[in-house]
Design an enzyme around this catalytic site. Structure first.
Site, PDB file in Angstrom:
ATOM      1  N   ASP A  13       0.837  -1.376   0.138  1.00  0.00           N
ATOM      2  CA  ASP A  13       0.151  -0.049   0.177  1.00  0.00           C
ATOM      3  C   ASP A  13       0.832   1.382   0.053  1.00  0.00           C
ATOM      4  O   ASP A  13       0.575   2.091  -0.729  1.00  0.00           O
ATOM      5  CB  ASP A  13      -0.851  -0.050   1.233  1.00  0.00           C
ATOM      6  N   TRP A  14       1.996   1.228   0.802  1.00  0.00           N
ATOM      7  CA  TRP A  14       2.912   2.467   1.002  1.00  0.00           C
ATOM      8  C   TRP A  14       3.498   2.577  -0.307  1.00  0.00           C
ATOM      9  O   TRP A  14       3.676   3.659  -0.917  1.00  0.00           O
ATOM     10  CB  TRP A  14       3.627   2.250   2.038  1.00  0.00           C
ATOM     11  N   LYS A 204       8.639   4.126  15.974  1.00  0.00           N
ATOM     12  CA  LYS A 204       7.385   4.447  16.464  1.00  0.00           C
ATOM     13  C   LYS A 204       6.348   3.311  16.382  1.00  0.00           C
ATOM     14  O   LYS A 204       5.298   3.490  16.895  1.00  0.00           O
ATOM     15  CB  LYS A 204       6.905   5.706  15.557  1.00  0.00           C
TER      16      LYS A 204
END
Length: 349
Positions: A13-14, A204
């Site tokens: 997707d990215w 993160k």
């Protein structure tokens, strides 16, 4: 002078969202060759090859359905053929696969090629931490930059405004990459603190797993805010210990830092899958198949890598939030123990 050729190594997707941006810019800017190759791991979708579907319908129906890719983005199933002529290589695959991909394309690249990694994660090296950009750069002998930011792929593909950060030691290369990737709705800041930018992007996801645990057992936004704050503190401490270059607090205020942390802890896949893990008791692997079309989750894998690195250095106790995520994911510790980690964090002693 011929325009620089671009290859996108990866098509999840990215990768597909970035292909939409890069393809659009390459078609309009004279400094780039309009034809952009995108390496696609070949899959069978309803009896048709995924590359054929992308090249016929300009859509990655598996990983980014509903979004048209520019017609100048060409899906290629052979990674060597996709990358061989490229001046700029954009790496965007799950980090656990990058070593194998580099082995395949090594020796087949242009001598003056440059790379940029959008991959989030870390590896364990002989001296401890090994960043993905370092793995790629050493494997292929090319200069590497990184791009990290608060960039949920579906929102980028929808052309909703966001910011991102490029870490690049060479100012001219940084500006070239900015020209290739910036749009009015995808705004880029370039900094020379490559390692700090990349560490932010890796860690993160791990913190977001903790945020998902909190959601899964019914804790609220106050608890999640504590996870974000304590997670950010551990991210900064980790960067100061392991970054070879400078680590300035200002970098953590860029999109790659606190902005990416916030959006991932509220909207990212790591949070979503971790919430389901806490609620259902299903394995991470099962949830990847059910919720991510089989794409790999980065947060748990990063927790595993960090545990190995910190254990080797005798620093496990310095990062209690990171290690609590590891224990829940890999040692069968109940999710409720993550809350006890927050309650007993050294910050509160």
């Amino acid at each position: 002078m011929a325009g620089k050729k671009v290859c996108i190594v990866g098509s999840g997707d990215w990768g597909s969202a970035i292909a939409k941006i890069v393809g659009g810019n390459a078609a309009q800017l004279a400094q780039f060759d309009p034809r952009v190759t995108m390496w696609v791991f070949e899959e069978d979708i309803g009896g048709k090859k995924l590359t054929e579907i992308i090249n016929t319908h300009q859509e990655n129906v598996k990983y980014l359905p509903g979004h048209k890719l520019p017609p100048n983005v060409v899906a290629v199933p052979d990674v060597v053929k996709a990358a061989a002529d490229a001046d700029i290589l954009i790496f965007v695959v799950p980090h656990q696969f990058i070593g194998k991909i580099c082995d395949e394309i090594k020796g087949h690249l242009k001598a003056n090629a440059i790379g940029i990694s959008l991959i989030k994660g870390v590896n364990e090296g002989p001296k401890g931490l090994k960043l993905i950009s370092e793995v790629i750069g050493e494997h292929l002998g090319i200069p590497m930059s990184v791009l990290m930011g608060a960039n949920i792929a579906s929102e980028v593909a929808d052309e909703k405004f966001c910011e991102t950060t490029i870490g690049c030691k060479d100012q001219a290369q940084g500006q070239l990459l900015k020209q290739l990737m910036q749009t009015p709705n995808f705004r880029i800041v370039v900094t020379q603190e490559v390692n700090t930018v990349e560490i932010c992007g890796a860690l993160k996801d791990l913190v977001a797993v903790g945020a998902g645990f909190c959601d899964g057992i019914g804790f609220g936004d106050n608890t999640k805010a504590a996870v974000i704050r304590l997670g950010l503190m551990e991210m900064i401490a980790f960067a100061k210990l392991f970054c070879s270059g400078p680590v300035s607090p200002a970098t953590f205020l860029e999109s790659c830092g606190v902005a990416d942390l916030i959006t991932t802890c509220y909207g990212g896949r790591n949070r979503k899958v971790a919430e389901a893990f806490a609620r259902t008791g299903k394995s991470i692997e099962q949830l990847e198949k059910e919720m991510l079309n089989g794409q790999k989750l980065q947060g748990p894998e990063t927790a595993r890598e960090l545990h190995s690195i910190l254990q080797h250095k005798g620093l496990v106790d310095w990062f209690p939030l990171f290690m609590a995520v590891y224990k829940v994911c890999y040692q069968g510790q109940p999710v409720g123990e993550f809350i006890r980690c927050l309650q007993n964090h050294p910050e509160h002693m």
